[in-house]
Write a protein that holds these residues in place. Structure first.
Motif, short mmCIF file in Angstrom:
data_model
loop_
_atom_site.label_atom_id
_atom_site.label_comp_id
_atom_site.label_asym_id
_atom_site.label_seq_id
_atom_site.Cartn_x
_atom_site.Cartn_y
_atom_site.Cartn_z
N LEU A 98 0.85 -1.18 0.00
CA LEU A 98 0.00 0.00 0.00
C LEU A 98 0.88 1.23 0.00
CD1 LEU A 98 -1.58 -2.32 1.79
CD2 LEU A 98 -3.17 -0.47 2.23
N SER A 99 0.43 2.28 -0.67
CA SER A 99 1.22 3.51 -0.72
C SER A 99 0.31 4.70 -0.94
CB SER A 99 2.27 3.45 -1.83
OG SER A 99 1.65 3.37 -3.10
N PHE A 100 0.78 5.85 -0.49
CA PHE A 100 0.13 7.12 -0.76
C PHE A 100 1.18 8.22 -0.74
CE2 PHE A 100 -0.05 6.81 3.86
CZ PHE A 100 0.39 8.06 4.27
N THR A 101 0.84 9.36 -1.25
CA THR A 101 1.74 10.50 -1.26
C THR A 101 1.45 11.38 -0.06
OG1 THR A 101 1.87 10.48 -3.66
CG2 THR A 101 2.54 12.50 -2.57
N GLY A 102 2.48 11.70 0.70
CA GLY A 102 2.28 12.51 1.88
C GLY A 102 3.51 13.31 2.25
N LEU A 103 3.33 14.19 3.20
CA LEU A 103 4.41 15.06 3.66
C LEU A 103 5.37 14.26 4.53
CD1 LEU A 103 5.18 18.09 3.42
CD2 LEU A 103 4.07 18.42 5.64
N LYS A 104 6.67 14.45 4.31
CA LYS A 104 7.67 13.72 5.08
C LYS A 104 8.89 14.61 5.30
CE LYS A 104 10.21 9.35 5.17
NZ LYS A 104 10.53 8.09 4.44
N ALA A 105 9.48 14.47 6.47
CA ALA A 105 10.71 15.19 6.80
C ALA A 105 11.91 14.30 6.53
CB ALA A 105 10.69 15.62 8.27
N LYS A 106 12.90 14.85 5.88
CA LYS A 106 14.12 14.09 5.60
C LYS A 106 15.28 15.05 5.42
CE LYS A 106 13.43 13.88 0.57
NZ LYS A 106 13.33 12.98 -0.60
N VAL A 107 16.49 14.52 5.51
CA VAL A 107 17.70 15.31 5.34
C VAL A 107 17.98 15.48 3.86
CG1 VAL A 107 20.17 15.44 5.83
CG2 VAL A 107 18.61 14.53 7.54
N ALA A 108 18.26 16.70 3.46
CA ALA A 108 18.45 17.00 2.03
C ALA A 108 19.73 16.41 1.47
CB ALA A 108 18.42 18.52 1.81
N THR A 109 20.73 16.18 2.30
CA THR A 109 22.02 15.69 1.82
C THR A 109 22.21 14.23 2.24
OG1 THR A 109 23.09 16.53 3.83
CG2 THR A 109 23.09 17.96 1.89
N PRO A 110 22.90 13.43 1.45
CA PRO A 110 23.15 12.04 1.83
C PRO A 110 24.20 11.94 2.93
CG PRO A 110 24.22 12.53 -0.25
CD PRO A 110 23.41 13.74 0.09
N CYS A 111 24.02 10.97 3.81
CA CYS A 111 25.00 10.75 4.88
C CYS A 111 26.08 9.78 4.41
CB CYS A 111 24.31 10.21 6.13
SG CYS A 111 23.13 11.34 6.89
N GLY A 112 27.19 9.78 5.12
CA GLY A 112 28.28 8.86 4.81
C GLY A 112 29.28 9.38 3.80
N GLU A 113 29.24 10.68 3.51
CA GLU A 113 30.20 11.25 2.57
C GLU A 113 31.40 11.80 3.33
OE1 GLU A 113 28.21 14.14 0.21
OE2 GLU A 113 27.31 12.64 -1.14
N TRP A 114 32.59 11.52 2.83
CA TRP A 114 33.84 11.99 3.45
C TRP A 114 34.71 12.63 2.37
CZ3 TRP A 114 33.82 11.54 8.64
CH2 TRP A 114 32.94 10.62 9.19
N PRO A 115 34.43 13.86 1.98
CA PRO A 115 35.19 14.49 0.90
C PRO A 115 36.61 14.87 1.29
CG PRO A 115 33.63 16.06 1.83
CD PRO A 115 33.35 14.74 2.48
N SER A 116 36.90 14.92 2.58
CA SER A 116 38.25 15.32 3.00
C SER A 116 38.69 14.41 4.14
CB SER A 116 38.28 16.78 3.46
OG SER A 116 37.38 16.98 4.54
N ASP A 117 40.00 14.33 4.32
CA ASP A 117 40.58 13.49 5.36
C ASP A 117 40.41 14.16 6.71
OD1 ASP A 117 41.91 11.59 6.74
OD2 ASP A 117 43.74 11.65 5.54
N LEU A 118 40.15 13.36 7.75
CA LEU A 118 39.99 13.94 9.08
C LEU A 118 41.31 14.44 9.65
CD1 LEU A 118 37.48 11.47 10.79
CD2 LEU A 118 37.03 13.71 9.82
N ALA A 119 42.37 13.71 9.44
CA ALA A 119 43.68 14.09 9.98
C ALA A 119 44.76 13.59 9.03
CB ALA A 119 43.89 13.51 11.37
N SER A 120 45.06 14.42 8.05
CA SER A 120 46.07 14.03 7.07
C SER A 120 47.46 14.18 7.66
CB SER A 120 45.92 14.89 5.81
OG SER A 120 46.94 14.58 4.90
#
Length: 236
Positions: free
Chosen positions: A137-159
């Motif tokens: 079953l499905s319907f269209t409704g309002l939902k809250a979500k984060v606009a950006t994907p998680c788990g991205e690491w574009p830079s090193d934490l401690a180079s």
């Protein structure tokens, strides 16, 4: 004497140049919400998206078991809260469903939960016939979500080879999981935008508090707790 004055002038000039050089050091500018704050980097947004429920009826042919009924009632309450448009019921094709339930039985449960939306029936192909296939079953409704994907690491934490990550700033993925969990747990996504309207105050409770203050007594609620002695637990 002139030579000593000249030497002192050279020293003062050198110190001034040194101070000017220090003044060019890049400094972090602070504000109420920095641009690298997790609320700015991973904002929670409201969007119209599909809400899906998969049920696996186990009550026999044409019968909805209590577990499936409870899921449908909860799904109906969610539709009444944030849903719009028709509710789509999809039956699997290419695989047997335990106890095929007609759409009318599902519609009756939804109607009993207060949903009076049009119901459309369709099908979807089964890719793995050996696995149990749900009624979807499905319907269209309002939902809250984060606009950006998680788990991205574009830079090193401690180079180790560069000074990248030495700025003492939050790393890119910081706060994304927290924002995602908050968006998933909120009951009504609209509560993230503005609070709900206040209910009328309890006149009796307000009057009782005012009378208590007039009498000069403590208006707070008195809670009585009865403790049991450890020696009396379990009998003699």
């Amino acid at each position: 004497m002139p030579n000593s004055f000249l030497s002192q002038g050279i020293v003062i000039l050198g110190l001034s140049l040194g101070l000017c050089a220090c003044n060019t050091v890049d400094r972090m500018q602070t504000s109420s919400i920095p641009m690298d704050d997790y609320r700015v980097r991973h904002p929670i947004t409201l969007s119209e998206t599909s809400r899906v429920l998969d049920i696996f009826p186990a009550g026999g042919p044409g019968v909805l078991d209590q577990h499936s009924i409870g899921e449908l009632v909860t799904f109906g309450h969610l539709y009444r809260q944030v849903g719009e448009g028709p509710i789509l019921i999809l039956y699997p094709t290419g695989s047997g469903v335990p106890g095929h339930v007609p759409a009318e039985a599902i519609r009756q449960v939804l109607a009993a939960s207060g949903v009076h939306a049009p119901v459309r029936v369709g099908s979807y192909p089964v890719t793995q016939p050996a696995l149990a296939s749900p009624i979807r079953l499905s319907f269209t409704g309002l939902k809250a979500k984060v606009a950006t994907p998680c788990g991205e690491w574009p830079s090193d934490l401690a180079s180790g080879s560069t000074i990248q990550g030495w700025d003492n700033k939050p790393y890119w993925n910081y706060g994304c999981a927290y924002q995602s969990a908050l968006a998933a747990q909120v009951a009504d996504p609209r509560d993230l935008v503005e609070p709900r309207g206040e209910t009328p105050p309890d006149t009796l409770i307000k009057a009782r508090g005012i009378e208590t203050i007039r009498k000069g007594t403590d208006p707070s609620t008195a809670w009585t707790t009865k403790n049991t002695a450890i020696s009396n637990v379990g009998g003699n």
